[in-house]
Every structure is written in structure tokens, then in C-alpha cells.
Design a protein around this motif. Sequence first.
Motif, PDB file in Angstrom:
ATOM      1  N   VAL A  16      32.546  30.604  42.469  1.00  0.00           N
ATOM      2  CA  VAL A  16      32.697  29.267  42.012  1.00  0.00           C
ATOM      3  C   VAL A  16      34.237  28.941  41.961  1.00  0.00           C
ATOM      4  O   VAL A  16      34.664  27.971  41.376  1.00  0.00           O
ATOM      5  CB  VAL A  16      32.101  30.287  40.596  1.00  0.00           C
ATOM      6  CG1 VAL A  16      32.786  29.298  38.975  1.00  0.00           C
ATOM      7  CG2 VAL A  16      31.428  30.593  40.835  1.00  0.00           C
ATOM      8  N   THR A  17      34.685  29.880  42.385  1.00  0.00           N
ATOM      9  CA  THR A  17      36.584  29.876  42.723  1.00  0.00           C
ATOM     10  C   THR A  17      36.480  28.759  43.082  1.00  0.00           C
ATOM     11  O   THR A  17      37.318  27.447  43.158  1.00  0.00           O
ATOM     12  CB  THR A  17      37.409  30.414  42.291  1.00  0.00           C
ATOM     13  OG1 THR A  17      36.698  32.449  41.324  1.00  0.00           O
ATOM     14  CG2 THR A  17      39.377  30.492  42.531  1.00  0.00           C
ATOM     15  N   GLY A  18      36.242  29.104  44.558  1.00  0.00           N
ATOM     16  CA  GLY A  18      35.769  28.072  45.514  1.00  0.00           C
ATOM     17  C   GLY A  18      35.721  26.160  45.078  1.00  0.00           C
ATOM     18  O   GLY A  18      36.024  24.795  44.683  1.00  0.00           O
ATOM     19  N   ALA A  19      34.556  26.568  44.340  1.00  0.00           N
ATOM     20  CA  ALA A  19      34.031  24.964  44.341  1.00  0.00           C
ATOM     21  C   ALA A  19      34.949  24.519  42.873  1.00  0.00           C
ATOM     22  O   ALA A  19      34.952  23.338  43.266  1.00  0.00           O
ATOM     23  CB  ALA A  19      32.197  25.231  43.738  1.00  0.00           C
ATOM     24  N   TYR A  20      35.262  25.174  42.237  1.00  0.00           N
ATOM     25  CA  TYR A  20      36.563  24.572  41.347  1.00  0.00           C
ATOM     26  C   TYR A  20      37.280  24.112  41.848  1.00  0.00           C
ATOM     27  O   TYR A  20      38.179  22.684  41.660  1.00  0.00           O
ATOM     28  CB  TYR A  20      36.677  25.842  39.526  1.00  0.00           C
ATOM     29  CG  TYR A  20      38.226  25.317  38.794  1.00  0.00           C
ATOM     30  CD1 TYR A  20      37.592  25.071  37.799  1.00  0.00           C
ATOM     31  CD2 TYR A  20      39.335  25.710  39.163  1.00  0.00           C
ATOM     32  CE1 TYR A  20      38.212  24.334  37.350  1.00  0.00           C
ATOM     33  CE2 TYR A  20      40.235  25.576  38.243  1.00  0.00           C
ATOM     34  CZ  TYR A  20      40.184  24.463  37.446  1.00  0.00           C
ATOM     35  OH  TYR A  20      40.416  24.513  36.342  1.00  0.00           O
ATOM     36  N   VAL A  21      38.123  24.709  42.805  1.00  0.00           N
ATOM     37  CA  VAL A  21      39.173  24.699  43.737  1.00  0.00           C
ATOM     38  C   VAL A  21      38.766  23.057  44.400  1.00  0.00           C
ATOM     39  O   VAL A  21      39.910  22.051  43.982  1.00  0.00           O
ATOM     40  CB  VAL A  21      40.157  25.422  44.044  1.00  0.00           C
ATOM     41  CG1 VAL A  21      41.085  24.924  45.251  1.00  0.00           C
ATOM     42  CG2 VAL A  21      40.344  26.606  43.468  1.00  0.00           C
ATOM     43  N   VAL A  22      38.292  23.375  44.626  1.00  0.00           N
ATOM     44  CA  VAL A  22      37.625  21.727  45.785  1.00  0.00           C
ATOM     45  C   VAL A  22      37.510  20.624  44.877  1.00  0.00           C
ATOM     46  O   VAL A  22      37.837  19.632  44.843  1.00  0.00           O
ATOM     47  CB  VAL A  22      36.584  21.775  46.552  1.00  0.00           C
ATOM     48  CG1 VAL A  22      35.735  20.823  46.968  1.00  0.00           C
ATOM     49  CG2 VAL A  22      36.839  22.975  47.458  1.00  0.00           C
ATOM     50  N   THR A  23      37.043  21.248  43.549  1.00  0.00           N
ATOM     51  CA  THR A  23      36.451  20.079  42.450  1.00  0.00           C
ATOM     52  C   THR A  23      37.284  19.381  41.668  1.00  0.00           C
ATOM     53  O   THR A  23      37.900  18.150  41.786  1.00  0.00           O
ATOM     54  CB  THR A  23      35.501  20.475  41.096  1.00  0.00           C
ATOM     55  OG1 THR A  23      34.068  20.903  41.967  1.00  0.00           O
ATOM     56  CG2 THR A  23      35.365  19.367  40.424  1.00  0.00           C
TER      57      THR A  23
ATOM     58  N   SER B 274      39.200  15.297  42.376  1.00  0.00           N
ATOM     59  CA  SER B 274      39.706  14.947  41.564  1.00  0.00           C
ATOM     60  C   SER B 274      40.584  14.363  40.962  1.00  0.00           C
ATOM     61  O   SER B 274      41.336  13.258  40.898  1.00  0.00           O
ATOM     62  CB  SER B 274      38.829  15.342  39.957  1.00  0.00           C
ATOM     63  OG  SER B 274      39.336  15.075  39.135  1.00  0.00           O
ATOM     64  N   SER B 275      41.594  15.541  41.263  1.00  0.00           N
ATOM     65  CA  SER B 275      42.648  14.601  41.087  1.00  0.00           C
ATOM     66  C   SER B 275      43.744  14.172  41.924  1.00  0.00           C
ATOM     67  O   SER B 275      43.933  12.722  42.104  1.00  0.00           O
ATOM     68  CB  SER B 275      43.743  15.934  41.330  1.00  0.00           C
ATOM     69  OG  SER B 275      45.152  16.111  42.155  1.00  0.00           O
ATOM     70  N   SER B 276      42.722  14.071  43.390  1.00  0.00           N
ATOM     71  CA  SER B 276      43.053  13.268  44.920  1.00  0.00           C
ATOM     72  C   SER B 276      42.671  11.769  44.229  1.00  0.00           C
ATOM     73  O   SER B 276      43.069  10.274  44.630  1.00  0.00           O
ATOM     74  CB  SER B 276      42.149  14.069  45.715  1.00  0.00           C
ATOM     75  OG  SER B 276      43.020  12.227  47.163  1.00  0.00           O
ATOM     76  N   LEU B 277      41.275  11.289  43.897  1.00  0.00           N
ATOM     77  CA  LEU B 277      41.039  10.520  43.235  1.00  0.00           C
ATOM     78  C   LEU B 277      41.916   9.727  41.896  1.00  0.00           C
ATOM     79  O   LEU B 277      42.209   8.253  42.316  1.00  0.00           O
ATOM     80  CB  LEU B 277      39.128  10.557  42.629  1.00  0.00           C
ATOM     81  CG  LEU B 277      38.683  10.762  43.571  1.00  0.00           C
ATOM     82  CD1 LEU B 277      36.993  11.023  43.378  1.00  0.00           C
ATOM     83  CD2 LEU B 277      38.192   9.734  45.142  1.00  0.00           C
ATOM     84  N   SER B 278      41.748  10.499  41.776  1.00  0.00           N
ATOM     85  CA  SER B 278      43.067   9.898  40.317  1.00  0.00           C
ATOM     86  C   SER B 278      44.143  10.225  40.729  1.00  0.00           C
ATOM     87  O   SER B 278      44.604   8.679  39.991  1.00  0.00           O
ATOM     88  CB  SER B 278      43.491  10.546  39.264  1.00  0.00           C
ATOM     89  OG  SER B 278      43.939  10.489  37.900  1.00  0.00           O
ATOM     90  N   GLU B 279      44.641  10.281  41.715  1.00  0.00           N
ATOM     91  CA  GLU B 279      45.749  10.171  42.049  1.00  0.00           C
ATOM     92  C   GLU B 279      46.271   8.400  43.256  1.00  0.00           C
ATOM     93  O   GLU B 279      46.621   7.458  42.951  1.00  0.00           O
ATOM     94  CB  GLU B 279      46.602  11.641  43.116  1.00  0.00           C
ATOM     95  CG  GLU B 279      48.287  10.787  43.740  1.00  0.00           C
ATOM     96  CD  GLU B 279      48.318  11.405  44.505  1.00  0.00           C
ATOM     97  OE1 GLU B 279      49.571  11.831  45.341  1.00  0.00           O
ATOM     98  OE2 GLU B 279      48.005  12.902  44.346  1.00  0.00           O
ATOM     99  N   ARG B 280      44.886   8.362  43.490  1.00  0.00           N
ATOM    100  CA  ARG B 280      44.598   7.079  44.472  1.00  0.00           C
ATOM    101  C   ARG B 280      44.358   6.194  43.608  1.00  0.00           C
ATOM    102  O   ARG B 280      44.859   4.447  43.944  1.00  0.00           O
ATOM    103  CB  ARG B 280      43.172   8.020  45.446  1.00  0.00           C
ATOM    104  CG  ARG B 280      43.314   6.190  46.321  1.00  0.00           C
ATOM    105  CD  ARG B 280      41.299   6.041  47.292  1.00  0.00           C
ATOM    106  NE  ARG B 280      41.786   5.236  47.302  1.00  0.00           N
ATOM    107  CZ  ARG B 280      40.508   5.313  48.439  1.00  0.00           C
ATOM    108  NH1 ARG B 280      39.565   6.728  48.422  1.00  0.00           N
ATOM    109  NH2 ARG B 280      40.159   4.260  49.177  1.00  0.00           N
TER     110      ARG B 280
END
Length: 252
Positions: A27-34, A38-44
Motif C-alpha cells: 500500500v505504501t509503495g502504491a501510494y508513493v508511486v501514485t 501525479s506530481s510529475s504530470l502536474s509539474e509537466r
Amino acid sequence: MGRIDLQMSIRFKVILPYLLLTLIVAVTGAYVVTRLVSSSLSERLSNQLLEAGRVVSDTMARQEIKHLEAARILAYTRGLGSALHNGDVEQVSILAKPAAGGLNVESLMIFNVQGRETLHLIKQSNGTIMDVTQLERPSALSIVEGLFVEKDVNSLPKREIAIDPIDGRYYYFTAIPVTLENQMTGVVVVGTSLNTVLPLLKSTSLADMIIYGDNGQASHPHLDCRAQNPCSYERSRYQTHCIRMWLIKMKR
């Protein structure tokens, strides 16, 4: 049976902590990856908007330079200042029409020192120049009124997005004073329609463009994104990037 149940109970107790740990890690890994995605898409998207904004600013600066060059050629045409001063409408037309055609101006308005229309030309889709002058019509442009209020031959150019009263289209206008012997005798206004400006901005910035007035309304409604908040990041799912350009608030 009791011994088997005891073995199963021990096995369950041994496996349960590792199972819970595995679930927590997953769960933690999935949260971090998500979050990272999401941050990468927003920054892009933010970077794309910023880059599009820079391109739009450069393009509008070049458009403004073209307006100024055309307006200054017209304003400093020999005899135009004296023709305005003397109220010689025919001479104003004789001097300005050939220059407007040669400079490829879409809209040209010339006002005398009383703020009354002396010449109004609009370029048609077939390339011809139509004279739509309404003599003595008062100017409806705030930039013209501003120049007459200042009455300063050294006033800086003023710009505005407004509707042409004849064809009903939105134009990006630039206005400068016409002078004679260090006295202001009129105003020259050069304009380019948003029908021309917006496709240019879209092709250079690779983004859909909407220009808003200071009242928050789209100045070119038929090109609107059809959303109450068309420039929110939620519009990215439509692959549409909108830049809010408050050009009507541009300072001189």
C-alpha cells in the motif's frame, strides 16, 4: 483434531505479521508511486503552461512592434498632421489609404483632435480595403480617449482589445498620437482582429488560446473551452491547455 488446530493456529500466528507487513509495504509503495506520477504530470503541465506563456508573450510583443511600425509610418506621413489640423478629410484619405494597403493593416482608424472619426478602413477577406468611415463619429476606444486626455505628443503607445463598431469583431488595437509642430492633431489606431491573432498564438505556442477581458468574460467566446473554469488543471483530461491573457489590462 486438536493437534491439527493447534498447528494451524501457530502457523497463522507466524504468517500473519509478515502478511500484514507485506500489505503495508504494498500500500505504501502504491501510494508513493501514485504521488510521484501525479506530481510529475502536474509539474509537466505547469512547465508546458509556462513555456506556452513565454511563447505567447514573445509573439504578442512582435505583433505590437508591427502595429507600432505601421502606426508610426502613418502618423509621420508628410501632410497627415496638417490635414487633420485643417479638417481636410479628403486629404487624410488620400494620404492614409495607400499606406494602409502597403502595410497590410487589417483595421485603421484616424481621429481628429476633437476625437471624431476622420477615416476608418477595414481589410476584407479577399484582401481589398473597404472604407467604412462614419465622419464625426466619436471614438468608443478608451485608448483614444486616454491619449486626448493626456494631450502629450510624447505619450507612449496605448493598446486595447475592443470590438470594431462596424464589423462587430474583436481587435487588438494600438494607438499613438499624430503631431504637427509639437502639437497633437489627432490619433492613429492600428488593429489586428483576434481571428488572425488567436490562430497565430495557437500555432506558435501549441496551446488553445482564450483571451479574457478585465470583466472575466472571454473576448472571443466562440473559441471558449466551454467550461466555467476552462483554465483549471482538470481541463488536462481534454488535452487542452488554456492561458488566461488579461491583455486588456496591459500597461503602457
